[in-house]
Design an enzyme around this catalytic site. Structure first.
Site, PDB file in Angstrom:
ATOM      1  N   GLU A   1     116.989   1.890  48.252  1.00  0.00           N
ATOM      2  CA  GLU A   1     115.894   2.272  47.366  1.00  0.00           C
ATOM      3  C   GLU A   1     115.196   3.548  47.797  1.00  0.00           C
ATOM      4  O   GLU A   1     114.189   3.943  47.216  1.00  0.00           O
ATOM      5  CB  GLU A   1     114.899   1.120  47.202  1.00  0.00           C
ATOM      6  CG  GLU A   1     114.372   0.530  48.480  1.00  0.00           C
ATOM      7  CD  GLU A   1     113.437  -0.662  48.240  1.00  0.00           C
ATOM      8  OE1 GLU A   1     113.029  -0.912  47.091  1.00  0.00           O
ATOM      9  OE2 GLU A   1     113.109  -1.342  49.223  1.00  0.00           O
TER      10      GLU A   1
ATOM     11  N   ASN B   1     113.747   0.648  41.052  1.00  0.00           N
ATOM     12  CA  ASN B   1     112.321   0.938  40.816  1.00  0.00           C
ATOM     13  C   ASN B   1     111.837   1.966  41.834  1.00  0.00           C
ATOM     14  O   ASN B   1     111.168   2.939  41.502  1.00  0.00           O
ATOM     15  CB  ASN B   1     111.473  -0.331  40.964  1.00  0.00           C
ATOM     16  CG  ASN B   1     111.898  -1.411  40.003  1.00  0.00           C
ATOM     17  OD1 ASN B   1     112.535  -1.121  38.992  1.00  0.00           O
ATOM     18  ND2 ASN B   1     111.566  -2.653  40.303  1.00  0.00           N
TER      19      ASN B   1
ATOM     20  N   CYS C   1     118.994  -4.585  41.613  1.00  0.00           N
ATOM     21  CA  CYS C   1     117.933  -5.565  41.341  1.00  0.00           C
ATOM     22  C   CYS C   1     116.659  -4.934  40.827  1.00  0.00           C
ATOM     23  O   CYS C   1     115.652  -5.607  40.653  1.00  0.00           O
ATOM     24  CB  CYS C   1     117.657  -6.417  42.578  1.00  0.00           C
ATOM     25  SG  CYS C   1     117.038  -5.453  43.959  1.00  0.00           S
TER      26      CYS C   1
HETATM   27  C1  PEP Z   1     113.040  -1.970  43.516  1.00  0.00           C
HETATM   28  O1  PEP Z   1     112.418  -1.152  44.182  1.00  0.00           O
HETATM   29  O2  PEP Z   1     113.787  -1.665  42.567  1.00  0.00           O
HETATM   30  C2  PEP Z   1     112.909  -3.413  43.804  1.00  0.00           C
HETATM   31  C3  PEP Z   1     113.671  -4.291  43.212  1.00  0.00           C
HETATM   32  O3  PEP Z   1     111.935  -3.813  44.654  1.00  0.00           O
HETATM   33  P1  PEP Z   1     110.380  -3.831  44.299  1.00  0.00           P
HETATM   34  O4  PEP Z   1     110.247  -3.677  42.816  1.00  0.00           O
HETATM   35  O5  PEP Z   1     109.829  -5.115  44.779  1.00  0.00           O
HETATM   36  O6  PEP Z   1     109.836  -2.662  45.045  1.00  0.00           O
HETATM   37 MG    MG Z   2     111.473  -1.685  45.987  1.00  0.00          MG
END
Ligand code: PEP
Ligand code: MG
Length: 596
Positions: free
Chosen positions: A440, A463, A511
């Site tokens: 990420e 995200n 995810c």
């Molecule tokens: C993301 O960063 O895409 C993720 C799934 O984690 P979070 O949204 O909890 O930061």
């Molecule tokens: Mg994240």
């Protein structure tokens, strides 16, 4: 109302349409004050009755306490409760609360809070020391009243009484404490589709929009009616009858369409040319495990453990965590459960867990950094609980916010140390835990080849990957227009990650919210990911898209999208494929919505 009849373009953050009266939330008072939302005049009698019942309960408790103390202890010790009883019976105090409920249209909690603050202030400023000390008694009595009030069942809301919350912002912990049965959805100023408030709204299946102008939020009152469209991002103030009717019809048709899709939940999520993509779910609560069977998912693709503790705002001890994880793993039977270690920081827990006053928390000590460098105690507690619980099911442990191989090596060293200690303590634990990292940060994506040597799987958190690659705060509605997961820069990072995963023969999942967006699924499938994981409500649509396209076409679209000059062009390529293969997305207004 100055904005009556106006239709605003806002940001869709949780799908669904809601039509209803407004419940405004205004923030007043110190941090920790109950949230102030106005009640409607019709709710005043019920709210007054709640408060009066709470006064009766409190009286009974105090009388019982006085008697218990008198029989067990000395008579003079009971005097304190006599004094408290006198305060509860003091009409000036109770009438102040009732006045605030009736005149200001405040809920009982806020009226009680405000009255307490007022009395404590008055008494604290009195010269006479004896009277000044009464401020502490007043505080005690109000705390007791507040405790009893929170136990009171609110009047069951009629379906017609359910309202749409309107606020400048809602924190993740405020969002989880919303009562689904009392509200229709929410509209806020600050936020975006990938902020954690939005993630929670989707798991609670509440339609929601963000980016509503502050002037609109501030002008809405409990008498106004609004429509929020969490599919295309619209907010309409006091709609005329025709507009309201057309939105009600759209809402009905969307519900029917989703119901129809749900019937396919047993069908394999495979492309028309036979390539299977695993569909998993993201959860944030222990109860979320029940969604596994209900949704027909293959496993839990992401358990955000920091969400388990949103309401208590503290991390529980090893035993408590062990029990939670063990129960979940048993309930999941043999399905894989990816548990992500706590990702504290950014916009999540407002902390008493770590001393945060960072000016830029998203670039600060978040996720694995906090665990390794400041709160190793919390990290070790969580890892011990996980290693022990892991023997009860198919556990996979994942680490957030990784940006260097050194972090993974350090995590592995800590795990070995913990395993040695567990062995000494003669406890049962997982000898060979399956470990993965979130991809990420751009650094992790670009170094996936190195990371792949040390882990068993990747999960791409789009995200954050979009946030850090595009240099935009994911919760800031003012830069939400730049939040484009179809941007070729993002696609190239995903491509690099998948290539590394293939080379090391490891599994790669997505995810982040991108996985749930039907318009972007062809790109992810075409890039070759193994799994898509999202809030369970999104799965039926994801399954439909996967089952309607071929891997061959998707791969060609993904390749062209990576070579395209910008996010609009690459998105168009994906939409073209969808128009041919899943036209119902467009007739149902689910895809092809306004994006600019
Ligand atoms: C993301 O960063 O895409 C993720 C799934 O984690 P979070 O949204 O909890 O930061
Ligand atoms: Mg994240």
């Amino acid at each position: 109302m100055p904005f009556s009849g106006q239709n605003f373009k806002v940001i869709a953050i949780s799908p669904g349409i809601a039509v209803g009266r407004v419940q405004p939330i205004r923030r007043k008072g110190a941090p920790g004050a109950p949230v102030l939302h106005e009640i409607s005049p019709e709710m005043v009698p019920a709210e007054l009755e709640r408060f009066r019942q709470c006064v009766r309960d409190t009286r009974e408790q105090l009388i019982a306490l006085t008697q218990a103390v008198r029989t067990k202890l000395h008579t003079e010790d009971a005097g304190i409760f006599d004094a408290h009883l006198m305060l509860v019976d003091d009409l000036s105090l109770t009438s102040e609360v009732e006045k605030r409920i009736s005149d200001n249209l405040w809920p009982a909690e806020y009226a009680l809070y405000d009255t307490a603050e007022y009395f404590v202030r008055v008494f604290s400023n009195i010269q006479d020391e004896f009277l000044r000390e009464r401020a502490a008694d007043i505080r005690d009595v109000f705390d007791r009243l507040m405790g009893n009030l929170s136990k009171q069942e609110r009047r069951k809301t009629d379906r017609d009484d359910r309202r749409i919350i309107v606020a400048n912002s809602l924190s993740p912990s405020e969002t989880v404490s919303l009562d689904n049965s009392r509200i229709l959805g929410f509209a806020i100023e600050t936020g975006s589709a990938t902020c954690h408030t939005a993630i929670l709204a989707r798991s609670m299946r509440l339609p929601a929009v963000a980016g509503v102008p502050a002037e609109v939020i501030n002008s809405l009152s409990a008498d106004d009616k609004i429509i929020i469209d969490g599919f295309s991002g619209r907010l309409i103030v006091n709609p005329d009858d025709r507009t309201e009717e057309s939105y009600r019809l759209r809402a009905k048709s969307a519900v029917e369409f989703y119901h129809k899709l749900e019937r396919d939940k047993r069908l394999r999520p495979e492309t028309t040319d036979g390539f299977e993509i695993d569909l998993a779910i993201n959860i944030g609560s222990a109860d979320g495990i029940a969604e596994l069977k209900r949704s027909g998912a293959s496993g839990i693709g992401l358990l955000r453990t920091e969400f388990l503790f949103l309401e208590t705002r503290t991390l529980p001890d090893e035993e408590t965590q062990f029990e939670i994880y063990k129960k979940m793993l048993i309930a999941a039977e043999d399905a894989p459960v990816i548990v992500r270690t706590m990702d504290i920081g950014g916009d999540k827990l407002d902390n008493n867990i770590f001393r945060s006053s960072e000016s830029n928390p998203f670039l600060g000590l978040r996720g694995i950094r906090l665990c390794l460098y400041e709160r190793r105690d919390l990290f070790e507690t969580q890892l011990r609980a996980l290693l022990r619980a892991g023997v009860y099911g198919n556990l996979r442990i994942m680490f957030p916010m990784v940006s260097s191989v050194l972090e993974v090596l350090e995590v592995r060293r800590i795990i070995s140390e913990l395993q040695a200690r567990l062995a000494e303590e003669k406890k049962e634990f997982l000898r060979k835990p399956v470990l993965g990292v979130m991809i990420e940060t751009p650094a992790a994506a670009l170094m996936a080849d190195e990371l792949g040597k040390h882990v068993d799987f990747f999960s791409i958190g789009t995200n954050d990957l979009v946030q850090y690659t595009m240099a935009i705060d994911r919760g800031n509605e003012r830069v939400a227009y730049l939040y484009k997961p179809a941007h070729p820069a993002i696609l190239k990072l995903i491509h690099t990650t998948v290539a590394a995963a293939r080379k090391h023969n490891i599994y790669v999942s997505v995810c982040g919210q991108m996985a749930a967006d039907p318009e972007l699924i062809p790109l992810l499938v075409g890039l070759g990911v193994n799994e898509l994981s999202a809030e369970s409500g999104s799965l039926p649509l994801m399954r439909r898209v996967i089952r309607s396209i071929s891997l061959y076409d998707a791969a060609r679209v993904a390749e062209a999208a990576m070579a395209s000059p910008d996010a609009y062009t690459s998105l168009e390529l994906s939409l073209d494929l969808l128009k041919r293969c899943v036209p119902e997305l467009f007739t149902e207004n689910i895809a092809g919505k306004e994006r600019k």
